[in-house]
Design a protein around this motif. Structure first.
Motif, PDB file in Angstrom:
ATOM      1  N   GLU A  32      -2.944  72.623   4.325  1.00  0.00           N
ATOM      2  CA  GLU A  32      -4.094  72.039   5.017  1.00  0.00           C
ATOM      3  C   GLU A  32      -3.959  72.233   6.529  1.00  0.00           C
ATOM      4  O   GLU A  32      -4.935  72.577   7.203  1.00  0.00           O
ATOM      5  N   ASP A  66      -7.644  65.052  -5.918  1.00  0.00           N
ATOM      6  CA  ASP A  66      -6.587  64.517  -6.764  1.00  0.00           C
ATOM      7  C   ASP A  66      -7.008  64.796  -8.204  1.00  0.00           C
ATOM      8  O   ASP A  66      -7.969  65.535  -8.450  1.00  0.00           O
ATOM      9  N   CYS A  80      -6.580  71.223  -1.707  1.00  0.00           N
ATOM     10  CA  CYS A  80      -5.227  70.691  -1.591  1.00  0.00           C
ATOM     11  C   CYS A  80      -5.246  69.174  -1.751  1.00  0.00           C
ATOM     12  O   CYS A  80      -6.305  68.551  -1.684  1.00  0.00           O
ATOM     13  N   PRO A  81      -4.075  68.558  -1.948  1.00  0.00           N
ATOM     14  CA  PRO A  81      -4.031  67.096  -2.107  1.00  0.00           C
ATOM     15  C   PRO A  81      -4.422  66.374  -0.822  1.00  0.00           C
ATOM     16  O   PRO A  81      -4.425  66.941   0.267  1.00  0.00           O
ATOM     17  N   PHE A  82      -4.716  65.095  -0.953  1.00  0.00           N
ATOM     18  CA  PHE A  82      -5.011  64.254   0.202  1.00  0.00           C
ATOM     19  C   PHE A  82      -3.760  64.083   1.062  1.00  0.00           C
ATOM     20  O   PHE A  82      -2.630  64.173   0.569  1.00  0.00           O
ATOM     21  N   THR A 132      -0.385  73.657  -1.931  1.00  0.00           N
ATOM     22  CA  THR A 132       0.109  72.512  -1.177  1.00  0.00           C
ATOM     23  C   THR A 132       1.124  72.866  -0.094  1.00  0.00           C
ATOM     24  O   THR A 132       0.885  72.626   1.078  1.00  0.00           O
ATOM     25  N   PRO A 170      -1.251  65.598   6.619  1.00  0.00           N
ATOM     26  CA  PRO A 170      -1.761  66.606   5.689  1.00  0.00           C
ATOM     27  C   PRO A 170      -0.646  67.512   5.187  1.00  0.00           C
ATOM     28  O   PRO A 170       0.382  67.676   5.847  1.00  0.00           O
ATOM     29  N   CYS A 171      -0.843  68.114   4.027  1.00  0.00           N
ATOM     30  CA  CYS A 171       0.144  69.051   3.495  1.00  0.00           C
ATOM     31  C   CYS A 171       0.154  70.318   4.344  1.00  0.00           C
ATOM     32  O   CYS A 171      -0.717  70.548   5.190  1.00  0.00           O
ATOM     33  N   VAL A 189     -11.541  72.648   4.220  1.00  0.00           N
ATOM     34  CA  VAL A 189     -10.571  72.061   3.298  1.00  0.00           C
ATOM     35  C   VAL A 189     -11.258  71.007   2.443  1.00  0.00           C
ATOM     36  O   VAL A 189     -12.031  70.195   2.953  1.00  0.00           O
ATOM     37  N   ASN A 202     -10.058  68.021  -0.022  1.00  0.00           N
ATOM     38  CA  ASN A 202      -8.947  67.248  -0.567  1.00  0.00           C
ATOM     39  C   ASN A 202      -9.301  66.738  -1.959  1.00  0.00           C
ATOM     40  O   ASN A 202     -10.401  66.215  -2.166  1.00  0.00           O
TER      41      ASN A 202
END
Length: 303
Positions: free
Chosen positions: A51, A65, A33-35, A10, A47-48, A61, A63
């Motif tokens: 990303e 959860d 990676c997370p949304f 992240t 975006p993180c 990428v 995304n």
């Protein structure tokens, strides 16, 4: 030999690992990676960090959860993956994903396991006043931070380290160690140390805003170089939850451990005041900067 890597992470610490892998001529085929999340007053979807790094390099990428990680079809279009690298990701990796890569999955954990398992090892290292920490690379299983230890390296702790500074130092060391052991791990030539189930220290957890609360009286006592008693209204504070010494030194540890979030804070004139930076030298606790809710950061603290 260069490997095809699936990287899960992240923040900027994940980028430290990604760049070390690329310099070593491994290929990051995809990033998990997370949304994107709403950020700032306008709540713009952002975006993180990892990303953004991947997008600049045209790296695909995905995304995810907690629920999305159960989708076993999300990796159908990927090329063959040699190893999954997890670096500061935050989600528990499901069993099917651990088995997906040819050589399995490795996690970079910023502590000398089994000390400080869990979600926040670096802040707890600082909070408890440890004089030494390190980084562990573990072969992942279905339990958080319980996999076999593939490699470890000690990392120094400096007197004024905050959580972001020590995190960067740990992940920089972890990235170098990962590059060093990746090929021997794939060849099966490393001895893996199994962990015992019971850790000698508490499992760390994510913070809440309440964790950083201390009363104004505590700050006043610390400024005078005095230990402070336990106040019932402060049962939410980490110092009290973990029965740490009620001293100015451990209050200074708390400020550095909880920086930048949730921070150590108090209530003065019915407003929240955040303690930004402090010092503890020669038994003297000094607040260098503080910030009243809705105002700019100021030097010192108005007791």
């Amino acid at each position: 030999m260069g490997m095809n890597i699936l990287l899960a992470g992240t923040p900027s610490t994940t980028v430290l690992v990604a760049e070390a892998l690329v310099r070593a001529r491994h290929t990051i085929s995809t990033v998990l990676c997370p949304f994107p999340k709403p950020v700032g007053r306008k709540k713009m979807l952002t975006p993180c960090v990892v990303e953004g790094w991947a997008q600049k390099r045209s790296i695909p990428v995905i995304n995810v959860d907690k629920e999305g990680l159960q989708n076993k079809t999300m990796l159908n279009d990927l090329p063959a993956i040699d190893v999954l690298i997890v670096a500061d990701f935050g989600y528990l990796i499901p069993a099917w994903l651990l088995r997906f890569p040819k050589y399995g999955a490795l996690n970079i954990h910023p502590s000398l396991l089994p000390r400080w398992r869990g979600a926040a090892p670096v802040p707890f290292t600082i909070l408890f006043g440890d004089r030494e920490t390190g980084v562990s690379i573990i072969e992942m299983n279905e339990k958080f931070d319980m996999g076999g230890i593939v490699a470890q390296e000690k990392v120094s702790i400096e007197d004024r380290d905050t959580t972001p500074i020590l995190l960067d130092r740990c992940f920089t060391a972890g990235a170098k160690l990962l590059v060093k052991i990746l090929e021997p791990f794939a060849k099966g030539s490393l001895k893996i140390l199994l962990q015992v189930a019971l850790s000698p220290t508490p499992t760390t957890r994510k913070f809440t805003k309440d964790d950083g609360f201390v009363s104004l009286v505590v700050l006043q006592k610390a400024r005078e170089g005095k230990d402070f008693p336990r106040f019932p209204e402060e049962n939410v504070s980490l110092l009290y939850e973990y029965a740490l010494p009620h001293t100015p030194q451990f209050l200074d540890n708390m400020v550095r451990a909880l920086y930048p979030w949730p921070g150590v804070w108090t209530i003065k004139n019915e407003k929240r005041v955040k303690v930004i930076s402090t010092s503890f030298e020669r038994d003297v606790f000094i607040v260098f900067s503080s910030q009243q809710e809705g105002e700019k950061t100021l030097q010192g603290f108005d007791y």
